[in-house]
Structures are given as C-alpha cells and as structure tokens.
Design an enzyme around this catalytic site. Structure first.
Site, mmCIF file in Angstrom:
data_model
loop_
_atom_site.group_PDB
_atom_site.id
_atom_site.type_symbol
_atom_site.label_atom_id
_atom_site.label_comp_id
_atom_site.label_asym_id
_atom_site.label_seq_id
_atom_site.Cartn_x
_atom_site.Cartn_y
_atom_site.Cartn_z
ATOM 1 N N GLY A 104 0.891 -1.000 0.426
ATOM 2 C CA GLY A 104 -0.231 -0.216 0.233
ATOM 3 C C GLY A 104 1.294 1.284 0.066
ATOM 4 O O GLY A 104 0.107 2.338 -0.458
ATOM 5 N N ARG B 80 2.370 -12.114 4.402
ATOM 6 C CA ARG B 80 3.521 -11.927 6.213
ATOM 7 C C ARG B 80 5.107 -11.919 5.416
ATOM 8 O O ARG B 80 5.663 -11.483 6.466
ATOM 9 C CB ARG B 80 3.182 -13.174 6.132
ATOM 10 C CG ARG B 80 1.540 -13.656 6.755
ATOM 11 C CD ARG B 80 1.237 -14.291 7.768
ATOM 12 N NE ARG B 80 0.940 -14.849 8.626
ATOM 13 C CZ ARG B 80 0.561 -15.342 10.146
ATOM 14 N NH1 ARG B 80 1.309 -16.190 9.895
ATOM 15 N NH2 ARG B 80 -1.090 -14.896 10.450
ATOM 16 N N LYS C 105 20.858 -0.459 14.267
ATOM 17 C CA LYS C 105 22.000 -0.996 14.477
ATOM 18 C C LYS C 105 22.822 -0.185 13.471
ATOM 19 O O LYS C 105 24.160 0.121 14.328
ATOM 20 C CB LYS C 105 22.245 -2.873 14.831
ATOM 21 C CG LYS C 105 23.572 -2.712 14.829
ATOM 22 C CD LYS C 105 22.794 -4.687 14.699
ATOM 23 C CE LYS C 105 24.461 -5.518 15.076
ATOM 24 N NZ LYS C 105 25.014 -6.528 15.052
ATOM 25 N N HIS D 199 -1.922 16.373 50.487
ATOM 26 C CA HIS D 199 -1.094 15.841 50.657
ATOM 27 C C HIS D 199 -0.887 14.690 50.663
ATOM 28 O O HIS D 199 -0.155 13.619 51.339
ATOM 29 C CB HIS D 199 0.454 15.973 51.955
ATOM 30 C CG HIS D 199 0.495 17.188 52.399
ATOM 31 N ND1 HIS D 199 1.015 17.862 53.406
ATOM 32 C CD2 HIS D 199 1.261 18.499 51.435
ATOM 33 C CE1 HIS D 199 1.860 18.564 53.412
ATOM 34 N NE2 HIS D 199 1.836 19.544 51.679
ATOM 35 N N ASN E 186 -1.857 4.128 60.111
ATOM 36 C CA ASN E 186 -2.543 3.273 60.758
ATOM 37 C C ASN E 186 -3.755 4.599 60.702
ATOM 38 O O ASN E 186 -3.571 5.584 60.227
ATOM 39 C CB ASN E 186 -2.477 2.677 62.048
ATOM 40 C CG ASN E 186 -1.790 1.772 62.371
ATOM 41 O OD1 ASN E 186 -2.291 0.621 61.966
ATOM 42 N ND2 ASN E 186 -1.113 1.720 63.517
ATOM 43 N N PHE F 231 -7.921 -4.944 61.371
ATOM 44 C CA PHE F 231 -8.402 -4.765 63.109
ATOM 45 C C PHE F 231 -8.028 -4.548 64.373
ATOM 46 O O PHE F 231 -7.069 -3.713 64.227
ATOM 47 C CB PHE F 231 -8.261 -6.256 63.508
ATOM 48 C CG PHE F 231 -7.174 -7.430 63.137
ATOM 49 C CD1 PHE F 231 -6.552 -6.920 64.557
ATOM 50 C CD2 PHE F 231 -6.181 -7.523 62.106
ATOM 51 C CE1 PHE F 231 -4.987 -7.310 64.578
ATOM 52 C CE2 PHE F 231 -5.540 -8.164 62.757
ATOM 53 C CZ PHE F 231 -4.832 -8.486 64.222
ATOM 54 N N ASP G 121 -8.603 -1.366 74.034
ATOM 55 C CA ASP G 121 -8.322 -0.392 74.107
ATOM 56 C C ASP G 121 -8.646 0.500 73.257
ATOM 57 O O ASP G 121 -9.215 1.578 73.380
ATOM 58 C CB ASP G 121 -7.051 0.343 74.657
ATOM 59 C CG ASP G 121 -5.848 -0.206 73.502
ATOM 60 O OD1 ASP G 121 -6.440 -1.162 72.302
ATOM 61 O OD2 ASP G 121 -4.993 -0.185 74.316
ATOM 62 N N ARG H 62 -8.948 -5.720 54.828
ATOM 63 C CA ARG H 62 -8.689 -5.069 55.084
ATOM 64 C C ARG H 62 -8.108 -3.582 54.544
ATOM 65 O O ARG H 62 -7.957 -3.802 53.328
ATOM 66 C CB ARG H 62 -7.390 -5.001 56.494
ATOM 67 C CG ARG H 62 -6.256 -5.257 55.831
ATOM 68 C CD ARG H 62 -4.991 -6.232 56.289
ATOM 69 N NE ARG H 62 -3.661 -6.177 55.380
ATOM 70 C CZ ARG H 62 -3.018 -6.482 56.210
ATOM 71 N NH1 ARG H 62 -2.564 -6.850 57.227
ATOM 72 N NH2 ARG H 62 -1.590 -6.919 55.419
#
Length: 526
Positions: A48, A76, A150, A286, A427, A475, A480, A522
């Site tokens: 083409g 090909r 190359k 941030h 955390n 978890f 506490d 989590r």
C-alpha cells in the site's frame, strides 16, 4: 563477527542514495517521498505504501523487484530477504562488508522509513479477538527498524511522521544527514520497538493470566508525557510518563508538578469509589483526605467536608463527583485552593474560578479502573506489583458481631466511612456521621494514636463525636481502641476483624453498648 567499538564508528554526514519506505501510518509519506525524489533518491517500497507513492506520480520500485522474490503467505513475507537486510546492515565504511556486498550484488540502503501495524489500537477495540490481534503483530517492520538502528553509523531510520520535517529540512539544506540526528533517531527506533514488543507481551500475559499469579515478566513501557520542573524537591529531576491526558484535562492554570500529580492520583482514586453516589466532595492535602462528605446538593457536601478540618484545606485539592456549580464554586473560592477537579463545570463556575490564573482546573475525562489496574512501586533492586485495591462492600456483606444491630442510618454511615478509610494512610481511623467525616487520623504508628488525633481534630473544629461511627482500616488488636472510641462518643464500629483478640474486643463493645460490624477485609495504605 567483526565488531566496531562505538568510538571507532564513522561519524561523517550521510548522503542518501536509496531509501526503503514501508509504513502502516501513511501520514506525510507522499510529501517525504516527493522530497526524496527531488533529491535523486531511489525509492524502494512495498504494498500500500508503494501504491500511494505511485498515485502521487512518484516512481517507486517494489521490494519484490529488488529481491527477485514475490511477496508470499498473504503478505506476511515481503522484506525478510538477504538483499534487503544486507543492504541495511552492510557497513559501507568497512571494506570486507563492501567486498562481500559487491560479490552478492547487494546495494546499500541508506534510509529506512518504517512504522508498525497498529497493534495497540487493534487490541483497544473490545471486539478484538486473539486471532485479529495476532494478525496485527508486525514482524518485518521491527526487524528492519532494529537493523537500521543498529547500523545508524551508515543508515538513517525514521519511525514516526513527526520526524519527517526535521529530516527533509536537513536534506534540503545540506543534502546529507548528520551523525547526531541518525544516532538520535536510532535511539527513538529502539524505544519504539521495545514499546511495541512490551505491548504484545502484556497482551499475551493478560490473555493467559492465572487468577492466582501475576505475570512472570514485568513489562513497563511508557512514553514520556512531559518533563517536570523538578520532583518532590527542587534538587530532584523528574518527568511524568504515560497517558494522563486520557484521564484528565488540566485546562486552566500552571503545569502540574510532581507533587500535584501524586495528589491528583489520590483524589481520582477516592472519587472513583463515590462516582455513583449522591453529590460528594473530598478535600485532599499531601495525598490524604482531610474532609469528605456527601449531601443532596454539592455546596452542602462542600460545607460538611470543609467543616471536618478548616485549616488543612489551604493550598489543598478539591475533587467532586458531579458538575461543579456556581454555589459550590463561590464557597471553594473563599480559600486558596491549588487544584479543583470535577467531571464538568457550569459556565458561571468557570467564569469565577478562571479569574485566578495560578489555580489549576481539571476536568475528569475518565476515572481509574480500580478493579483491574495493577500498581507498581520501585524498591531496591526492582519493583513491587499488586492489584489495585478495588474492593468494595455492600450492606448485605457486613457481619454484625455484637448484641446490638446497627440502625439503617448507622449502616449508611458505616459504608461511607469504610470507603473513606480506604484512602487514608495507615494506621487509619475515620469518625463519621450523616455522610460527613467528623475526624480523620492518619499515618500513625499506633492505632490508638490515630484515633486520638481524629478526636482532637474534631474537638478543635467544634464538632461533636456523639453517635458517630468509627472505621478502622485494619483490626483492633486490643479492646483499648474500641473503649477510646466509645469514650469519645462513637456508637458503632466497622473494622475487618481477624485479630486473635476479636472476642475480647467484641465483649468490650457489648459492655459499652456499641454495635460492631466486620468486613472481612482490610485497607492498609503504607
């Protein structure tokens, strides 16, 4: 094999006598061929490309006429022939090569202009089949490109229409091509084929991927999107790579910085989790949300998000999930905001917000796919990779583990806070009520300390913690944390569960009259 060290490569300008043109993208190819013809360059071409050149009245010799071998296997095999590759790889400054080329009747080819089958464009079509994708894998093209690159000391290689103007300008002015440009275009050529091969490899990795394993080979090939003034700090060089323009349009204000990009990334990932919810507003500083809320109107969502923390938003980022209207814009405009991100803007909002030249306005074109994307992080000697945390949860998946069941309003707030805590650094603790973050604690080495910071921020802003829900990204290892939450006023807890002391934590919640639900997953963010 006879090797020539780089220092001994001939650096002379190159006169172009023969050129091989074979392109998939034919943009500008006729104009290039016209200039080559005017410069008395013999043009060899295929399929083409040859047809298009001849239709413009420019003579071109078919590769099959040069090789004496017709194209075969449905096209090909066209250029894979010693006459072609000998002409590309032959070192015309190396006498043994010249002698052998003369013996084999191989003529040098000084210019190779090749671009490749549109593999990435083909696989981007959702209807693309593996058979169609495979047919769009170019073999001859990359081989010619690599051969020419190359041998850049003796051959010039062009792989993009964007290079044609610089090439023809030098050809017109000097009738030769400099060593410097040939070396530069060879570098581009090798990057081009590397990117092409990476796209093919990644396609087959995805095609045959295992549900349990990530690919054995990590292939990352991203073109430079733009250079940046500096990185996190002024002494660090930086650039951004990839296709950010597919996701956002920064249509007003200064160029985004390195830190801006990380903030925008965090904001887009959070708002992606709220894209189908009620009008939602999130304020970032941030890469961490300092206030998130939703409401029936966007300006009310801003009021609630801003109320969480009225100090941190100065110089921060605002992202919303609905069109930014004038009422919301007026409220945002009352403080200095570096970046505003929205799917669209009303005309009145734009007129107001664009009055400040340094404020960056971003339009969301596409949100990150948090379900399928892989994430990468550089470490010593390599990189880490993981699936993006696209996990969401519905009310049906919540497991109540306490005697008291959460109310409908608490369930809504639990799900809201769980979405937010996913985007807070570990955390991470989030207190919320009525679709509003009341206190956010982030990035602490102790979960109790994160909770204390969230409580302190809420009190600083005069916000009541009574009847809030508390979300924890992982978890509670001890009772506490739950006891401190209850003392602050929380009435309900959402957490993953999974601690060896879960029974102890649940018992404490029951004694305090709290409702607690487990999610079973989590959301760590280190």
């Amino acid at each position: 094999m006879s090797l020539q060290p780089l220092d001994s490569l001939p650096k002379n300008p190159l006169k172009i006598k023969r050129a091989l043109l074979s392109v998939s993208d034919k943009t500008g190819i006729v104009e290039l061929a016209q200039q080559l013809h005017q410069s008395d360059v013999e043009i060899i071409s295929t399929g083409g490309t040859a047809q298009k050149i001849r239709e413009a009245g420019i003579p071109a010799t078919d590769v099959s006429d040069v090789t004496g071998f017709k194209e075969c296997l449905d096209g090909r095999v066209k250029t894979l022939h010693p006459i072609i590759h000998g002409g590309i790889l032959g070192r015309t400054s190396h006498q043994p090569d010249v002698d052998e080329m003369d013996k084999l009747d191989i003529k040098p080819i000084e210019l190779v202009v090749v671009n490749l089958y549109p593999f990435e464009e083909t696989i981007a079509d959702p209807d693309c089949t593996p058979a169609l994708a495979t047919e769009n894998i170019d073999i001859g093209g990359p081989t010619m490109i690599r051969a020419a690159a190359k041998n850049f000391a003796h051959v010039c290689v062009l792989t993009s229409p964007n290079q044609y103007q610089a090439f023809t300008q030098q050809l017109e002015e000097k009738n030769e091509i400099s060593f410097k440009n040939r070396q530069k275009w060879a570098k581009t050529a090798f990057n081009h084929t590397a990117h092409y091969d990476a796209a093919i490899a990644n396609y087959f990795n995805d095609l045959h991927k295992s549900d349990e394993e990530l690919p054995q080979q990590l292939n990352i090939s991203l073109p430079k999107s733009q250079p940046l003034r500096y990185g996190e700090n002024p002494h660090q060089k930086a650039a951004v790579y990839g296709n950010q323009k597919e996701f956002i349009d920064c249509f007003h204000g200064k160029q985004l910085s390195y830190n801006n990009f990380t903030d925008v990334d965090a904001a887009l990932n959070l708002i992606a989790d709220f894209q189908n919810d009620k009008p939602t507003c999130a304020i970032f500083k941030h890469t961490v949300p300092c206030g998130v809320a939703f409401s029936d109107k966007l300006d009310k969502a801003w009021d609630k998000a801003f109320a969480t923390d009225t100090m941190s938003p100065f110089g921060g980022i605002v992202v919303v999930n609905k069109e930014l209207d004038i009422d919301t814009a007026q409220k945002i405009d009352e403080i200095f905001t570096e970046i505003i991100i929205a799917p669209s803007y009303s005309k009145e909002a734009l007129e107001l917000l664009q009055q400040k030249k340094n404020r960056r306005l971003i339009r969301i074109k596409k949100l990150p796919n948090t379900v399928q994307d892989l994430q990468f992080r550089s470490i010593f000697g390599g990189a880490l990779s993981q699936e993006a945390d696209g996990k969401t949860i519905s009310s049906e998946e919540l497991k109540t583990v306490t005697e008291r069941e959460p109310t409908e309003q608490e369930i809504e707030d639990l799900l809201f806070s769980w979405k937010v805590v996913k985007h807070v650094k570990s955390n991470a603790i989030v207190y919320a009520r009525d679709g509003q973050t009341i206190g956010i604690g982030t990035g602490q080495t102790s979960r109790v300390e994160a909770s204390e910071i969230a409580i302190a921020k809420a009190k600083q802003e005069g916000l009541s913690l009574e009847d809030t829900v508390i979300a924890s990204d992982a978890f509670f290892p001890f009772a506490d944390g739950v006891e401190a939450a209850a003392q602050a006023g929380a009435a309900c807890v959402i957490q993953p569960g999974g601690s060896i002391r879960d029974e102890e934590v649940i018992e404490a919640a029951d004694k305090l009259g709290l409702a607690m639900v487990f999610t079973g997953n989590r959301h760590f963010r280190h």
